[in-house]
Scaffold this motif. Structure first.
Motif, mmCIF file in Angstrom:
data_model
loop_
_atom_site.group_PDB
_atom_site.id
_atom_site.type_symbol
_atom_site.label_atom_id
_atom_site.label_comp_id
_atom_site.label_asym_id
_atom_site.label_seq_id
_atom_site.Cartn_x
_atom_site.Cartn_y
_atom_site.Cartn_z
ATOM 1 N N SER A 35 80.914 55.548 97.890
ATOM 2 C CA SER A 35 81.017 54.756 96.943
ATOM 3 C C SER A 35 79.175 54.823 96.537
ATOM 4 O O SER A 35 78.359 55.014 97.141
ATOM 5 C CB SER A 35 81.256 53.430 96.734
ATOM 6 O OG SER A 35 80.768 52.414 97.335
ATOM 7 N N ALA A 36 79.030 54.712 94.639
ATOM 8 C CA ALA A 36 77.786 54.696 94.480
ATOM 9 C C ALA A 36 77.527 53.779 93.564
ATOM 10 O O ALA A 36 78.720 53.332 93.075
ATOM 11 C CB ALA A 36 77.122 56.339 93.742
ATOM 12 N N THR A 37 76.252 52.906 93.434
ATOM 13 C CA THR A 37 76.091 52.103 92.807
ATOM 14 C C THR A 37 74.586 52.080 91.876
ATOM 15 O O THR A 37 73.646 52.628 92.914
ATOM 16 C CB THR A 37 75.860 50.818 93.372
ATOM 17 O OG1 THR A 37 77.087 50.488 93.863
ATOM 18 C CG2 THR A 37 75.282 49.502 92.427
ATOM 19 N N TRP A 38 74.444 51.600 90.984
ATOM 20 C CA TRP A 38 73.050 51.578 90.096
ATOM 21 C C TRP A 38 73.110 50.488 89.415
ATOM 22 O O TRP A 38 73.877 49.855 89.264
ATOM 23 C CB TRP A 38 73.587 53.135 88.244
ATOM 24 C CG TRP A 38 72.616 54.076 89.125
ATOM 25 C CD1 TRP A 38 73.745 55.500 89.259
ATOM 26 C CD2 TRP A 38 71.619 54.909 88.724
ATOM 27 N NE1 TRP A 38 73.079 56.359 90.250
ATOM 28 C CE2 TRP A 38 72.099 56.229 89.383
ATOM 29 C CE3 TRP A 38 70.303 54.159 88.865
ATOM 30 C CZ2 TRP A 38 70.106 56.604 89.686
ATOM 31 C CZ3 TRP A 38 69.374 55.163 89.192
ATOM 32 C CH2 TRP A 38 69.622 56.048 89.868
ATOM 33 N N LEU A 39 71.580 50.349 89.690
ATOM 34 C CA LEU A 39 71.240 48.517 89.035
ATOM 35 C C LEU A 39 70.854 48.255 87.785
ATOM 36 O O LEU A 39 69.313 49.793 88.253
ATOM 37 C CB LEU A 39 70.941 47.941 90.375
ATOM 38 C CG LEU A 39 72.135 47.796 92.064
ATOM 39 C CD1 LEU A 39 71.741 48.970 92.769
ATOM 40 C CD2 LEU A 39 71.903 46.610 92.367
ATOM 41 N N LYS A 40 70.594 47.750 87.288
ATOM 42 C CA LYS A 40 69.151 48.036 86.653
ATOM 43 C C LYS A 40 68.314 46.055 86.553
ATOM 44 O O LYS A 40 69.145 45.775 86.685
ATOM 45 C CB LYS A 40 69.490 48.060 85.036
ATOM 46 C CG LYS A 40 68.094 47.119 83.965
ATOM 47 C CD LYS A 40 69.551 47.911 82.961
ATOM 48 C CE LYS A 40 67.363 46.584 82.182
ATOM 49 N NZ LYS A 40 68.251 45.378 81.506
ATOM 50 N N CYS A 41 67.187 45.905 87.268
ATOM 51 C CA CYS A 41 65.939 45.106 86.636
ATOM 52 C C CYS A 41 64.857 45.532 86.366
ATOM 53 O O CYS A 41 64.520 46.127 85.428
ATOM 54 C CB CYS A 41 66.205 44.019 87.792
ATOM 55 S SG CYS A 41 65.468 45.336 89.209
ATOM 56 N N GLU A 42 64.183 43.905 86.308
ATOM 57 C CA GLU A 42 62.824 44.308 86.070
ATOM 58 C C GLU A 42 61.710 45.311 86.822
ATOM 59 O O GLU A 42 61.962 45.111 87.738
ATOM 60 C CB GLU A 42 62.151 42.655 85.187
ATOM 61 C CG GLU A 42 63.026 41.944 84.510
ATOM 62 C CD GLU A 42 62.494 40.893 84.492
ATOM 63 O OE1 GLU A 42 61.647 40.651 85.210
ATOM 64 O OE2 GLU A 42 63.237 39.998 83.389
ATOM 65 N N ALA A 43 60.812 45.919 86.075
ATOM 66 C CA ALA A 43 59.817 46.471 87.817
ATOM 67 C C ALA A 43 59.416 45.517 87.662
ATOM 68 O O ALA A 43 58.398 46.029 89.390
ATOM 69 C CB ALA A 43 59.558 47.046 86.112
ATOM 70 N N SER A 44 58.739 44.330 87.491
ATOM 71 C CA SER A 44 58.320 43.813 88.774
ATOM 72 C C SER A 44 59.723 43.142 90.405
ATOM 73 O O SER A 44 58.960 42.205 91.125
ATOM 74 C CB SER A 44 57.683 42.428 87.960
ATOM 75 O OG SER A 44 58.862 41.508 87.589
ATOM 76 N N LYS A 45 60.416 43.546 89.799
ATOM 77 C CA LYS A 45 61.093 42.477 90.738
ATOM 78 C C LYS A 45 61.205 44.138 92.133
ATOM 79 O O LYS A 45 61.649 45.003 91.607
ATOM 80 C CB LYS A 45 62.338 42.878 90.120
ATOM 81 C CG LYS A 45 63.022 42.000 90.864
ATOM 82 C CD LYS A 45 64.943 41.119 90.381
ATOM 83 C CE LYS A 45 65.982 40.472 91.038
ATOM 84 N NZ LYS A 45 67.274 40.184 90.256
ATOM 85 N N ARG A 46 61.391 43.469 93.402
ATOM 86 C CA ARG A 46 61.056 44.592 94.605
ATOM 87 C C ARG A 46 62.166 45.110 94.167
ATOM 88 O O ARG A 46 62.113 46.754 94.460
ATOM 89 C CB ARG A 46 60.898 43.778 95.915
ATOM 90 C CG ARG A 46 59.081 43.789 96.381
ATOM 91 C CD ARG A 46 58.731 43.301 97.309
ATOM 92 N NE ARG A 46 59.378 44.570 98.237
ATOM 93 C CZ ARG A 46 59.169 43.500 99.306
ATOM 94 N NH1 ARG A 46 59.016 42.604 100.572
ATOM 95 N NH2 ARG A 46 58.596 44.931 100.095
#
Length: 373
Positions: A111-122
């Motif tokens: 399975s594959a997962t894409w995530l989105k968060c702020e650039a400052s988050k490691r």
């Protein structure tokens, strides 16, 4: 510019049970760690990594800075590649994030997962999931149904995705994670490299095509093509007509038809055709195509119609005059393009007056010579 990130961690040892890493762990690492003897194994592995990375940096310094390329041969073949660092698109349209990855030979992705968060988050965490190939409900509600893999078979190592029905709030950093099995155990890897997407307001306009010749009485078709080549929610396309600020009340044989054309891959072209029979009243009118995408995001384009027509000429004034009187008659010939109006004494083949659109003939002191056609 192409960025390549290689894995910065090793795989769990065989024969141990694994658990998911918490969101506080470092990014770019496996999502599983061995339960038994993890401290000792981690210490040994860190020492190995230290030696390997030192060797890679040393080799890179002799090749003009090819450090990342050297990493390709380490960490069991894990890597991820984005073809672009920064991708920009517009609200209402769609965007493709090109992505490819490699993994250890013994790893079997499931399975594959894409995530989105702020650039400052490691590292993005599970609350940041925007796409999961096995479970739609794991994704954030605003992203459900809008994100899909270009290649559903993740064993092909193609992690590219398309995001449809873009919103400005989709701006952010996107991170990829793959889950699967290795040595009979559940395993997964979250890549540290992120791809930055910026979504701006919609600036593109529809394309309205008007035939080169629009002639009175001859059926004509106008075409409006929506911006973008997206496979998401089809836009709503409507037409309006105005002339000198007022909407045209009636268009003869007005037949709008919505069209969708499937192109290569996931691309689709949406449009509308408007078929009607032009009349002189349509000349100079403005035709506007309105394209409304999901989220009430609208783009419009307006064109002005030039209709070729000729109305029946009309003559005003007294054509019967007593001898010695003055003849004053006007000929009107409304048309587009403008017509040439000529007054001629046909019986004598004498040209009397020539003008454009409207010609007024004045002959004082008429005589019998002026009689006739």
């Amino acid at each position: 510019m192409v960025k390549i990130l290689k894995a910065h961690s090793g795989r769990p040892y065989a024969g141990t049970r694994a658990k998911m890493v918490t969101p506080d762990d470092n990014s770019g690492e496996f999502d599983t760690l061995a339960r038994n003897g993890v401290r000792m194994l981690a210490f040994i592995w860190v020492m190995v990594l230290f030696c390997v990375m030192g060797r890679a940096q040393s080799e890179g310094s002799h090749t003009g800075g090819a450090v990342q390329k050297s990493h390709e041969n380490y960490f069991d073949g894990w890597s991820i590649t984005f073809s672009e660092d920064l991708i920009t698109s517009e609200a209402g349209l769609c965007v493709v994030i090109p992505c490819s990855y490699t993994h250890h030979d013994q790893f079997k992705p499931t399975s594959a997962t894409w995530l989105k968060c702020e650039a400052s988050k490691r590292k993005c965490n599970d609350r940041d999931i925007v796409f999961h190939s096995k479970s739609v409900v794991k994704a954030q509600v605003p992203f459900r149904g809008r994100v899909s893999l270009l290649e559903p078979n993740i064993t092909q190592k193609n992690c590219s995705i398309i995001i449809n029905d873009l919103q400005e709030s989709d701006t952010g950093s996107y991170q990829f994670r793959v889950e699967g099995h290795q040595n009979g155990q559940t395993d997964g890897y979250r890549f540290g490299l992120k791809n930055l997407l910026t979504v701006t307001g919609l600036r593109q306009k529809p394309n309205v095509n008007v035939p080169p010749a629009v002639t009175e009485g001859q059926q004509t078709t106008l075409t409006c093509t929506a911006p973008g080549l997206c496979s998401g929610t089809p836009p709503n396309i409507t037409w309006t007509w105005t002339k000198t600020g007022h909407r045209v009340p009636h268009v003869t044989n007005n037949v709008p038809v919505f069209t969708t054309e499937s192109l290569a891959g996931v691309s689709q072209r949406h449009g509308s055709t408007l078929t009607f029979t032009p009349s002189p009243e349509h000349h100079g009118s403005e035709v506007t195509c309105h394209v409304t995408f999901k989220g009430n995001i609208t783009a419009v384009e307006t064109v002005t119609l030039n209709v070729t027509y000729l109305k029946m000429p009309s003559i005003s004034g007294e054509t019967t005059v007593e001898e010695g009187g003055t003849l004053n008659v006007t000929c009107d010939a409304e048309s587009s393009p403008p017509s040439t109006v000529m007054w001629t004494l046909l019986d004598y083949n004498i040209g009397l007056l020539e003008d454009t659109q409207r010609a007024t003939l004045v002959i004082p002191m008429v005589t019998r010579v002026h009689s006739g056609r």
